[in-house]
Scaffold this motif. Structure first.
Motif, PDB file in Angstrom:
ATOM      1  N   ASN A  33       0.856  -1.172   0.000  1.00  0.00           N
ATOM      2  CA  ASN A  33       0.000   0.000   0.000  1.00  0.00           C
ATOM      3  C   ASN A  33       0.898   1.230   0.000  1.00  0.00           C
ATOM      4  OD1 ASN A  33      -1.526   2.270   1.039  1.00  0.00           O
ATOM      5  ND2 ASN A  33      -3.111   0.838   1.651  1.00  0.00           N
ATOM      6  N   GLU A  34       0.608   2.176  -0.872  1.00  0.00           N
ATOM      7  CA  GLU A  34       1.456   3.363  -1.036  1.00  0.00           C
ATOM      8  C   GLU A  34       1.696   4.105   0.275  1.00  0.00           C
ATOM      9  OE1 GLU A  34       1.433   7.532  -3.646  1.00  0.00           O
ATOM     10  OE2 GLU A  34      -0.384   6.351  -3.396  1.00  0.00           O
ATOM     11  N   LEU A  35       0.697   4.162   1.149  1.00  0.00           N
ATOM     12  CA  LEU A  35       0.812   4.945   2.371  1.00  0.00           C
ATOM     13  C   LEU A  35       1.324   4.143   3.556  1.00  0.00           C
ATOM     14  CD1 LEU A  35      -2.487   7.068   2.231  1.00  0.00           C
ATOM     15  CD2 LEU A  35      -0.201   7.667   1.402  1.00  0.00           C
ATOM     16  N   ALA A  36       1.488   2.826   3.396  1.00  0.00           N
ATOM     17  CA  ALA A  36       1.851   1.978   4.528  1.00  0.00           C
ATOM     18  C   ALA A  36       3.219   1.353   4.319  1.00  0.00           C
ATOM     19  CB  ALA A  36       0.808   0.880   4.719  1.00  0.00           C
ATOM     20  N   ASN A  56     -17.486   9.487  -6.500  1.00  0.00           N
ATOM     21  CA  ASN A  56     -16.214   8.775  -6.446  1.00  0.00           C
ATOM     22  C   ASN A  56     -15.950   8.099  -7.789  1.00  0.00           C
ATOM     23  OD1 ASN A  56     -14.564   6.101  -5.827  1.00  0.00           O
ATOM     24  ND2 ASN A  56     -14.161   7.526  -4.147  1.00  0.00           N
ATOM     25  N   THR A  57     -14.775   8.341  -8.335  1.00  0.00           N
ATOM     26  CA  THR A  57     -14.362   7.709  -9.588  1.00  0.00           C
ATOM     27  C   THR A  57     -13.001   7.066  -9.370  1.00  0.00           C
ATOM     28  OG1 THR A  57     -15.525   9.395 -10.878  1.00  0.00           O
ATOM     29  CG2 THR A  57     -13.924   8.036 -12.045  1.00  0.00           C
ATOM     30  N   SER A  58     -12.909   5.766  -9.526  1.00  0.00           N
ATOM     31  CA  SER A  58     -11.655   5.047  -9.305  1.00  0.00           C
ATOM     32  C   SER A  58     -11.209   4.371 -10.597  1.00  0.00           C
ATOM     33  CB  SER A  58     -11.812   4.006  -8.193  1.00  0.00           C
ATOM     34  OG  SER A  58     -12.771   3.027  -8.555  1.00  0.00           O
ATOM     35  N   VAL A  59      -9.906   4.175 -10.712  1.00  0.00           N
ATOM     36  CA  VAL A  59      -9.313   3.516 -11.873  1.00  0.00           C
ATOM     37  C   VAL A  59      -8.437   2.371 -11.377  1.00  0.00           C
ATOM     38  CG1 VAL A  59      -7.847   3.763 -13.908  1.00  0.00           C
ATOM     39  CG2 VAL A  59      -9.343   5.660 -13.203  1.00  0.00           C
ATOM     40  N   ASP A  60      -8.653   1.170 -11.915  1.00  0.00           N
ATOM     41  CA  ASP A  60      -7.890  -0.015 -11.535  1.00  0.00           C
ATOM     42  C   ASP A  60      -7.305  -0.666 -12.793  1.00  0.00           C
ATOM     43  OD1 ASP A  60      -8.857   0.375  -8.915  1.00  0.00           O
ATOM     44  OD2 ASP A  60     -10.647  -0.806  -9.373  1.00  0.00           O
ATOM     45  N   SER A  75      -4.716  -0.954  -7.781  1.00  0.00           N
ATOM     46  CA  SER A  75      -6.012  -0.377  -7.430  1.00  0.00           C
ATOM     47  C   SER A  75      -5.864   1.092  -7.054  1.00  0.00           C
ATOM     48  CB  SER A  75      -6.630  -1.139  -6.243  1.00  0.00           C
ATOM     49  OG  SER A  75      -6.764  -2.515  -6.534  1.00  0.00           O
ATOM     50  N   ASN A  76      -6.933   1.852  -7.330  1.00  0.00           N
ATOM     51  CA  ASN A  76      -7.006   3.264  -6.955  1.00  0.00           C
ATOM     52  C   ASN A  76      -5.843   4.067  -7.544  1.00  0.00           C
ATOM     53  OD1 ASN A  76      -8.248   5.456  -5.653  1.00  0.00           O
ATOM     54  ND2 ASN A  76      -7.009   5.190  -3.812  1.00  0.00           N
ATOM     55  N   LEU A  77      -5.634   3.928  -8.847  1.00  0.00           N
ATOM     56  CA  LEU A  77      -4.484   4.553  -9.502  1.00  0.00           C
ATOM     57  C   LEU A  77      -4.508   6.071  -9.396  1.00  0.00           C
ATOM     58  CD1 LEU A  77      -4.203   2.363 -12.735  1.00  0.00           C
ATOM     59  CD2 LEU A  77      -2.710   2.347 -10.732  1.00  0.00           C
ATOM     60  N   THR A  78      -5.671   6.669  -9.286  1.00  0.00           N
ATOM     61  CA  THR A  78      -5.760   8.128  -9.201  1.00  0.00           C
ATOM     62  C   THR A  78      -5.843   8.619  -7.757  1.00  0.00           C
ATOM     63  OG1 THR A  78      -8.166   7.983  -9.461  1.00  0.00           O
ATOM     64  CG2 THR A  78      -6.861   8.312 -11.461  1.00  0.00           C
ATOM     65  N   ILE A 114      -2.391   4.376  -3.569  1.00  0.00           N
ATOM     66  CA  ILE A 114      -2.421   3.287  -4.554  1.00  0.00           C
ATOM     67  C   ILE A 114      -2.055   1.974  -3.867  1.00  0.00           C
ATOM     68  CG2 ILE A 114      -1.428   2.438  -6.717  1.00  0.00           C
ATOM     69  CD1 ILE A 114      -0.799   5.361  -7.413  1.00  0.00           C
ATOM     70  N   ARG A 115      -2.720   0.889  -4.280  1.00  0.00           N
ATOM     71  CA  ARG A 115      -2.431  -0.435  -3.738  1.00  0.00           C
ATOM     72  C   ARG A 115      -2.091  -1.380  -4.882  1.00  0.00           C
ATOM     73  NH1 ARG A 115      -6.978   1.541  -1.673  1.00  0.00           N
ATOM     74  NH2 ARG A 115      -8.332   0.186  -2.903  1.00  0.00           N
ATOM     75  N   GLY A 116      -1.153  -2.278  -4.646  1.00  0.00           N
ATOM     76  CA  GLY A 116      -0.747  -3.205  -5.699  1.00  0.00           C
ATOM     77  C   GLY A 116      -0.428  -4.586  -5.165  1.00  0.00           C
ATOM     78  N   MET A 117      -0.673  -5.608  -6.015  1.00  0.00           N
ATOM     79  CA  MET A 117      -0.326  -6.996  -5.687  1.00  0.00           C
ATOM     80  C   MET A 117       0.209  -7.670  -6.940  1.00  0.00           C
ATOM     81  SD  MET A 117      -1.224  -7.680  -2.435  1.00  0.00           S
ATOM     82  CE  MET A 117      -1.573  -9.424  -2.250  1.00  0.00           C
ATOM     83  N   VAL A 118       1.232  -8.504  -6.759  1.00  0.00           N
ATOM     84  CA  VAL A 118       1.729  -9.347  -7.842  1.00  0.00           C
ATOM     85  C   VAL A 118       1.693 -10.783  -7.340  1.00  0.00           C
ATOM     86  CG1 VAL A 118       4.142  -9.022  -7.118  1.00  0.00           C
ATOM     87  CG2 VAL A 118       3.634  -9.786  -9.447  1.00  0.00           C
ATOM     88  N   GLY A 119       1.202 -11.701  -8.173  1.00  0.00           N
ATOM     89  CA  GLY A 119       1.008 -13.048  -7.678  1.00  0.00           C
ATOM     90  C   GLY A 119       1.153 -14.114  -8.739  1.00  0.00           C
ATOM     91  N   ILE A 120       1.007 -15.353  -8.287  1.00  0.00           N
ATOM     92  CA  ILE A 120       1.128 -16.511  -9.168  1.00  0.00           C
ATOM     93  C   ILE A 120       0.042 -17.519  -8.822  1.00  0.00           C
ATOM     94  CG2 ILE A 120       2.844 -17.568  -7.623  1.00  0.00           C
ATOM     95  CD1 ILE A 120       4.081 -18.876 -10.130  1.00  0.00           C
ATOM     96  N   ASN A 121      -0.610 -18.060  -9.842  1.00  0.00           N
ATOM     97  CA  ASN A 121      -1.563 -19.157  -9.703  1.00  0.00           C
ATOM     98  C   ASN A 121      -0.923 -20.418 -10.265  1.00  0.00           C
ATOM     99  OD1 ASN A 121      -3.785 -17.849  -8.577  1.00  0.00           O
ATOM    100  ND2 ASN A 121      -4.474 -17.087 -10.557  1.00  0.00           N
ATOM    101  N   TYR A 122      -1.011 -21.512  -9.523  1.00  0.00           N
ATOM    102  CA  TYR A 122      -0.483 -22.784 -10.020  1.00  0.00           C
ATOM    103  C   TYR A 122      -1.514 -23.872  -9.786  1.00  0.00           C
ATOM    104  CZ  TYR A 122       2.596 -26.678 -11.055  1.00  0.00           C
ATOM    105  OH  TYR A 122       3.152 -27.797 -11.622  1.00  0.00           O
ATOM    106  N   GLN A 123      -1.841 -24.618 -10.845  1.00  0.00           N
ATOM    107  CA  GLN A 123      -2.804 -25.706 -10.750  1.00  0.00           C
ATOM    108  C   GLN A 123      -2.104 -27.023 -11.044  1.00  0.00           C
ATOM    109  OE1 GLN A 123      -6.410 -25.154 -12.909  1.00  0.00           O
ATOM    110  NE2 GLN A 123      -7.085 -27.270 -12.692  1.00  0.00           N
TER     111      GLN A 123
END
Length: 717
Positions: free
Chosen positions: A42-45, A660-664, A682-685, A707-716
């Motif tokens: 999280n940008e602020l944390a 409220n207008t958000s961009v993801d 999330s919440n790019l603006t 702004i909040r961001g996540m990078v991840g991986i899915n494995y089946q």
């Protein structure tokens, strides 16, 4: 997920806005093992966020028994910057400006599982779920008391815990090829409480407040209120809505050595809600090729218990001398001070005080609790009548019967009609304060009513791709449990007196929905619809400004029934890839929908008509995507217009939730058959959450999440 904008009699009738039903698999169709892991920030944390999920399922006993288990863990560090002007007894002037800095760690854990056994003519299933949210919050709040010429610094710590658990058994039994009986028995429980902050005995929202007196604020006005307030420019004052001055005199600084410990506050809340029993049965009968009938019953037994106290403790000066000052503790900058409220047009961060550790203050309280005295005059308790609105119990039962039939008149025409009848029995036990006798008495109120809910749906299928739908329905909305309390509760931190109303009636709505939808040859659709709702006894939050317990400018909030209301609107949707323009664009697509609404209601003590609360005039979402089955990306814009949260005595007293207008943005890449990597932003603006009174130039709350961001991986497997 099943979304029904116009409900049918086999659905819960407490659904004026429609019905959303989550249908989960009871058992896997084959072996499945999926994993997901992600990290982010999280940008602020400070700190790193993570999430993990595992889904495992299989079939056993010659494929008769299927099961599926899902486990989830999610931890994220979060932070927000916030300012909140509190309005005085004239409804306009700012008597207190709050500069809030939140940080915390939020943990979510969930485990659910189900199994399904195939009978010769049907199935039996069992499901269980458990989920918990643990939110450990640290909060520093500078409160500039213009009306009292002092500055207050609150150090706040709490651990909020929410737990939910449930269990369900169900069955589906076929009688021949044309009759099916389905049944379900379930129980659920949800609990809200505070954890071991400041210690295991005082579980609460813990606040330690230090005050610096004789600030000497400048640039304030007394407009015949007897108090000095700041005013926004919209009210003829000097403060822009996004640059409200701290009004410190030149050269003034917040001095920890001059900040004495004023209060320790223990804000205690406990809520437990149970669906002790949910039982329903449905019988489907395909009478012939043209006619199908369905009837059934549902019973729900609910109970809610709520306990609350807001305790204020003062240092015992007579026995232990002067209270400690903030300078008696080790101090440091609050988290994120260097860029605190950088979006605002006023420099707050350089003039904030240093703060103490909330852990150190909690330890000090625990070790010195005997040196404090409970101040019953400041506290909100059952005994003094200040906490009655949140100490109450509710028992409620719902008993429903329904019948419906679907008639296929021809290949083009289908008619569905039916009736649902629901009995609601509610009993609320709480307390009432008798001001004339200065005492609290036990109070019990009850409300029982029948809801008769007919429905008629007509569908015309012009061809395989185009449908026209008409629905005439009646729905209702029960009052929220929290609105039924017979007492009131004063909240010092918000200077609000929140009252209940056990005499609230349910809200009823007669609904008209008309829609046309067309499906494209490739995946996609275009649809348009209109709707109208004629509403009786709408519930709204009536607000006024008055005095309570020698406190001025108190916002008094009480739920009331309005006289009547209507809501009308149009809905538009278009989802399609762009291959119809050119084959080279077939991997691109758009998903968009929009709703435009208008509403009107009549409420007591207002001569003019007002809008229905919590109904924005416009909602729209637009997504542009690319997907070639290996690489995918999408950017989404989501907008919700402003709406009235609470109604005041006139239009300038209404409180609004701002537009409220958000961009993801999301993107993913399929590395191979088993592995996918993805990115979510999330919440790019950095769109602000806003509440305001009357108009945007008179803010009540402005909060930034970053702004909040996540990078991840899915494995089946």
């Amino acid at each position: 997920m099943e979304v029904s904008k116009a409900i049918t009699p086999d659905m819960e009738g407490d659904a004026i806005g429609g019905n959303v039903n989550f249908v989960t698999k009871k058992g896997a169709d084959d072996f499945i093992l999926k994993t997901n892991f992600a990290v982010g920030q999280n940008e602020l944390a400070d700190g790193t966020n993570y999430s993990a999920n595992v889904v495992y399922g299989d079939r056993l006993l010659d494929d008769k028994l299927g099961f599926i288990i899902n486990a989830t863990a999610w931890q994220r560090d979060w932070a927000t910057d916030n300012y909140e002007p509190r309005r005085g007894n004239d409804g306009l002037g700012i008597y207190r400006l709050e500069l809030r800095d939140y940080t915390g760690t939020r943990e979510t854990y969930g485990l659910n599982g189900s199994l399904e056994y195939q009978l010769e003519n049907g199935t039996l299933s069992a499901s269980a779920l458990y989920g918990t949210l643990i939110d450990d919050e640290t909060h520093y709040k500078h409160r500039l008391r213009f009306d009292k010429d002092r500055a207050e610094l609150q150090h706040i710590r709490n651990e909020l815990i929410t737990e939910m658990q449930g269990f369900e058994i169900a069955g589906e039994h076929d009688f021949g090829f044309d009759k099916t009986l389905s049944w379900q028995l379930a129980t659920y429980e949800n609990e809200f409480r505070y954890g071991d902050k400041p210690n295991s005995e005082d579980n609460s929202y813990f606040v330690a407040r230090f005050d610096q007196k004789n600030v000497g604020y400048v640039g304030l006005e007394d407009r015949d209120t007897g108090k000095n307030y700041a005013y926004n420019q919209v009210d003829g004052g000097s403060d822009p809505w996004n640059a409200i001055s701290n009004h410190f005199p030149s050269g003034f600084t917040l001095d920890p050595s001059k900040m004495g410990l004023s209060w320790v506050e223990l804000y205690k809340v406990y809520v437990n809600e149970k669906d002790r029993l949910v039982a329903n049965a449905d019988f489907d009968w395909q009478y012939n090729n043209q006619l199908a009938v369905k009837f059934g019953a549902k019973y729900r037994d609910k109970v809610r218990k709520a306990d609350f106290a807001d305790e204020f403790y003062a240092w015992d000066n007579e026995q232990y001398g002067a209270a400690p000052t903030l300078a008696d503790f080790a101090l440091s900058d609050q988290p994120g001070r260097s860029d605190y409220l950088s979006e605002a047009k006023f420099d707050y961060r350089t003039q904030l005080s240093q703060v103490a550790s909330t852990d150190a203050l909690a330890q000090f309280w625990t070790q010195n609790r005997n040196k404090f005295k409970l101040d019953t005059g400041e506290s909100a308790l059952i005994s003094n009548g200040g906490a009655l609105g949140r100490n109450f119990d509710v028992e409620e039962t719902h008993t429903s019967l329904y019948g419906m039939a679907t008639y296929q008149a021809s290949d083009n025409w289908e008619v569905l009609g039916g009736l649902r009848v629901t009995r609601t029995d509610t009993e609320v036990s709480g307390y009432t304060y008798l001001a004339d006798e200065d005492k609290v008495v036990d109070t019990t109120n009850s409300n029982d009513y029948w809801s008769i809910l007919p429905a008629l749906h007509v569908t015309y299928r012009a061809n395989d791709d185009t449908n026209y739908r008409l629905a005439l329905t009646r729905t209702f909305a029960r009052p929220d449990f929290g609105s039924l309390t017979p007492g009131a509760t004063y909240l010092e931190q918000d200077n609000q007196l929140n009252s209940g109303n056990p005499a609230l009636d349910p809200t009823y709505s007669n609904n008209l929905d008309l829609m046309v939808e067309h499906y494209f040859d490739r995946v996609g659709l275009v649809s348009a619809g209109v709707f109208y709702k004629d509403i009786q006894d709408p519930i709204f939050q009536a607000t006024s400004v008055g005095n309570y317990n020698n406190k001025q400018g108190v916002t008094i909030i009480r739920p009331e029934n309005g006289d009547s209301a209507w809501l009308a609107g149009i809905e538009l949707a278009f989802n399609r890839d762009l291959g119809f323009i050119s084959d080279s664009l077939s991997n691109f697509g758009v998903m968009t929908n929009a709703t435009f609404m208008d509403s009107e209601m009549q409420i007591p003590e207002r001569t003019e008509k007002v809008a229905i609360p919590r109904q924005a005039n416009e909602l729209y979402n637009f997504t542009l995507y690319y997907d070639d089955t290996r690489f995918a990306a999408r950017i989404a814009l989501n907008h919700k217009g402003a709406y009235i949260e609470e109604h005041g005595g006139d239009s300038q007293s209404d409180s609004y939730y701002g537009a409220n207008t958000s961009v993801d943005f999301t993107t993913s890449y399929q590395l191979n058959e088993q592995t996918l990597v993805y990115l979510e932003l999330s919440n790019l603006t950095n769109e602000a959450l806003q509440y305001y009174q009357g108009e945007q130039g008179r803010p009540l709350q402005v909060e930034y999440y970053g702004i909040r961001g996540m990078v991840g991986i899915n494995y089946q497997f």
